[in-house]
Design a protein around this motif. Structure first.
Motif, PDB file in Angstrom:
ATOM      1  N   ILE A   6      34.357 -13.286 -38.244  1.00 43.64           N
ATOM      2  CA  ILE A   6      35.462 -14.343 -39.406  1.00 43.64           C
ATOM      3  C   ILE A   6      35.087 -15.370 -39.855  1.00 43.64           C
ATOM      4  N   ALA A   7      34.243 -16.359 -38.720  1.00 40.76           N
ATOM      5  CA  ALA A   7      33.491 -17.453 -39.792  1.00 40.76           C
ATOM      6  C   ALA A   7      33.028 -17.471 -40.024  1.00 40.76           C
ATOM      7  N   LYS A  16      43.419 -19.253 -42.163  1.00 37.93           N
ATOM      8  CA  LYS A  16      44.469 -19.625 -42.060  1.00 37.93           C
ATOM      9  C   LYS A  16      45.725 -18.603 -42.151  1.00 37.93           C
ATOM     10  N   LEU A  17      46.902 -18.761 -40.794  1.00 38.04           N
ATOM     11  CA  LEU A  17      47.613 -17.392 -40.418  1.00 38.04           C
ATOM     12  C   LEU A  17      48.672 -18.389 -40.810  1.00 38.04           C
ATOM     13  N   LEU A  18      48.960 -17.584 -41.836  1.00 38.92           N
ATOM     14  CA  LEU A  18      50.892 -17.771 -42.182  1.00 38.92           C
ATOM     15  C   LEU A  18      51.769 -17.488 -41.621  1.00 38.92           C
ATOM     16  N   MET A  19      51.255 -16.270 -40.891  1.00 42.80           N
ATOM     17  CA  MET A  19      52.359 -15.502 -40.327  1.00 42.80           C
ATOM     18  C   MET A  19      51.964 -15.095 -38.200  1.00 42.80           C
ATOM     19  N   ASP A  20      52.831 -15.651 -37.831  1.00 42.29           N
ATOM     20  CA  ASP A  20      53.012 -15.036 -36.165  1.00 42.29           C
ATOM     21  C   ASP A  20      53.736 -13.906 -36.172  1.00 42.29           C
ATOM     22  N   ILE A  21      53.122 -12.320 -35.901  1.00 40.10           N
ATOM     23  CA  ILE A  21      53.253 -11.388 -35.689  1.00 40.10           C
ATOM     24  C   ILE A  21      54.561 -10.897 -35.003  1.00 40.10           C
ATOM     25  N   HIS A  22      54.515 -11.721 -33.941  1.00 43.75           N
ATOM     26  CA  HIS A  22      55.225 -11.427 -32.899  1.00 43.75           C
ATOM     27  C   HIS A  22      56.613 -12.289 -32.979  1.00 43.75           C
ATOM     28  N   ASP A  23      57.218 -13.321 -33.795  1.00 41.84           N
ATOM     29  CA  ASP A  23      58.090 -13.621 -34.512  1.00 41.84           C
ATOM     30  C   ASP A  23      58.611 -12.510 -35.660  1.00 41.84           C
TER      31      ASP A  23
END
Length: 50
Positions: A6-7, A16-23
């Motif tokens: 990915i890098a 940039k992780l904008l959302m935590d799928i577990h939440d």
């Protein structure tokens, strides 16, 4: 060890992780104890009963 691609794809930048799928999914909801339900967990297990 596998190489992280990915890098490389993003020109060396971290994503940039904008959302935590577990939440969002509610899978880690502490009010649901999966060891107490009969059979496998389904979508009905996680429906809100307000």
């Amino acid at each position: 060890m596998p190489k992280e691609t990915i890098a490389d794809v993003m020109g060396g930048r971290d994503p940039k992780l904008l959302m935590d799928i577990h939440d969002v999914s509610g899978v880690n909801d502490p009010s649901i104890d999966l060891s107490l339900i009969e059979g496998p967990a389904t979508s009905k297990t996680f429906e809100k009963n307000d």
